[in-house]
Write an enzyme that holds these catalytic residues in place. Sequence first.
Site, PDB file in Angstrom:
ATOM      1  N   GLU A 165       0.802  -1.238   0.000  1.00 40.56           N
ATOM      2  CA  GLU A 165       0.000   0.000   0.000  1.00 40.56           C
ATOM      3  C   GLU A 165       0.827   1.277   0.000  1.00 40.56           C
ATOM      4  OE1 GLU A 165      -3.133  -0.155   2.910  1.00 40.56           O
ATOM      5  OE2 GLU A 165      -4.178  -1.735   1.817  1.00 40.56           O
ATOM      6  N   GLU A 369      -5.402  -8.676   0.160  1.00 44.44           N
ATOM      7  CA  GLU A 369      -6.190  -8.347   1.354  1.00 44.44           C
ATOM      8  C   GLU A 369      -7.627  -8.111   0.941  1.00 44.44           C
ATOM      9  OE1 GLU A 369      -4.796  -5.268   4.074  1.00 44.44           O
ATOM     10  OE2 GLU A 369      -2.725  -5.854   3.696  1.00 44.44           O
TER      11      GLU A 369
HETATM   12  C1  BGP Z   1      -4.652  -2.309   5.127  1.00 43.78           C
HETATM   13  C2  BGP Z   1      -3.287  -2.658   5.656  1.00 43.78           C
HETATM   14  C3  BGP Z   1      -3.272  -3.728   6.693  1.00 43.78           C
HETATM   15  C4  BGP Z   1      -4.465  -3.740   7.612  1.00 43.78           C
HETATM   16  C5  BGP Z   1      -5.769  -3.519   6.867  1.00 43.78           C
HETATM   17  C6  BGP Z   1      -6.967  -3.355   7.757  1.00 43.78           C
HETATM   18  O1  BGP Z   1      -4.679  -0.983   4.729  1.00 43.78           O
HETATM   19  O2  BGP Z   1      -2.446  -3.073   4.609  1.00 43.78           O
HETATM   20  O3  BGP Z   1      -2.053  -3.663   7.361  1.00 43.78           O
HETATM   21  O4  BGP Z   1      -4.267  -2.927   8.689  1.00 43.78           O
HETATM   22  O5  BGP Z   1      -5.704  -2.403   6.016  1.00 43.78           O
HETATM   23  O6  BGP Z   1      -7.001  -2.049   8.243  1.00 43.78           O
HETATM   24  P1  BGP Z   1      -7.228  -1.666   9.760  1.00 43.78           P
HETATM   25  O7  BGP Z   1      -6.186  -2.398  10.518  1.00 43.78           O
HETATM   26  O8  BGP Z   1      -7.062  -0.186   9.819  1.00 43.78           O
HETATM   27  O9  BGP Z   1      -8.612  -2.095  10.071  1.00 43.78           O
END
Ligand code: BGP
Length: 472
Positions: A165, A369
């Site tokens: 990201e 993801e």
């Molecule tokens: C993405 C990231 C992850 C993870 C996910 C969920 O942006 O790559 O590392 O954190 O989001 O987000 P959050 O943890 O803010 O709910």
Amino acid sequence: MRNHPLKPFPKDFLWGASTSAYQVEGAWNEDGKGPSVMDVAKHPKEVTDFKVASDHYHRYKEDIALFAELGLKAYRFSISWSRIFPEGTGEVNQKGIDFYNNLINELKKHHIEPVVTMYHFDLPYALQKKGGWLNRETIEAYENYAKTLFENFGDRVKYWLTINEQNVMILFGELLGTVDRNAENPKKELYQQNHHMFVAQAKAMILCHRMLPDAKIGPAPNISAVYPISPQPEDVLAAHTFSSLRNWLYLDAAVFGRYNSTVWSYLEKKQAIPEIQDGDMAILKEAKPDFIAFNYYSTMTVGANLPQKVSNNVREDQQMAFEEPGFFKGHPNPNLPKTEYGWEIDPVGLRTTLREIYERYHLPLLITENGLGAQDRLEEGDVVNDDYRIDYLQKHIEQCRLALDDGVELIGYCPWSAIDLVSTHQGISKRYGFIYVNRDEFDLKDLRRIPKKSFYWYKKVIASNGEDLTNE
Ligand code: BGP
């Protein structure tokens, strides 16, 4: 009515699940690990830090045994740069190498394909102190780190992801602490960091192909289709601008080795053109990814914005569109339900996103993801009834299948997350895993692992190669 059966998921489809080092490992200062920017980040007082996380560092064998029981074909995890190089560069920490060697061997033992993110938000703090990505020397540090990973793990790791990201780090730099809010022109600094990351990523891709001809490497941004709030031409134009800025800038640079023209003009208007040294663009052109990995949680909806409107510049989190006077403004989409954390749920948007990426770049796609954050409840008898998560994942997998049928080359699906872990800024109570970790924000309890209802459901999905998505 369909007049043909849907194409099946390919036989070697990478049914997987994801984590990242700082969110799952814990052991933040053990065995020679140096601090990362995530270790020193400030947390709201009601949420935990990343010091113990899910204690995966000490329990990886037990966790991988559960991943094997789940039937995972792939496990996407990240390597902590400051575990390998406590100072970001210089001396290698052998114990860090040992840990990932053991982890990879354990995965291999269970026939789980390692998919390795080389850098997931956790820049070594030692490098941050020297300016982080604003300092051009970080490019060299990253290239050297990449070389060390390829040398040590390249005999067993076939899939590499350069940077998780990058677009979120730039668009939400203030939120993730990658830029000083009080800088004279934070945007200029951010896009300079961005340029350095482009060069670093390109160098890693070139190096990977040189050192490991059989390996595959690609970027891993967060990509989502952008909808105009109305068919009004100004709104459609605003959606296009936002998509270029959020999505295409990153993939155009990684795949075509060039800056997106709409974004370039936006940067000119914002006095945020990065300094580009001789030879940088040639490096970007030479580097070619083998596939595109991307994270998808939701879509964005935006409309036009008046130039004189003063932006309050609030960026709540990575899944919310924001506003730029004269360019665009984010809006909620009235057609979409939301998670309890306010993220819109849009499975059809995943199909649109898959088509958009594939038509534009024609490279194999890997979803790294996708998932639902919720405050799961551990019920009596060690049961977690996370039907809402099953529903979310089921609808997204359905759309993956439809996208495959549309002709998209999708090679795998790795939802977030394999096991409960600490959210980037909302603590451990915002859970995503197939496996529950018994701890609270501040009470570590026994950290025991408990498969959730979604675990048994996903197991069936994998065993049937995506044919059986029912929740019974
Ligand atoms: C993405 C990231 C992850 C993870 C996910 C969920 O942006 O790559 O590392 O954190 O989001 O987000 P959050 O943890 O803010 O709910």
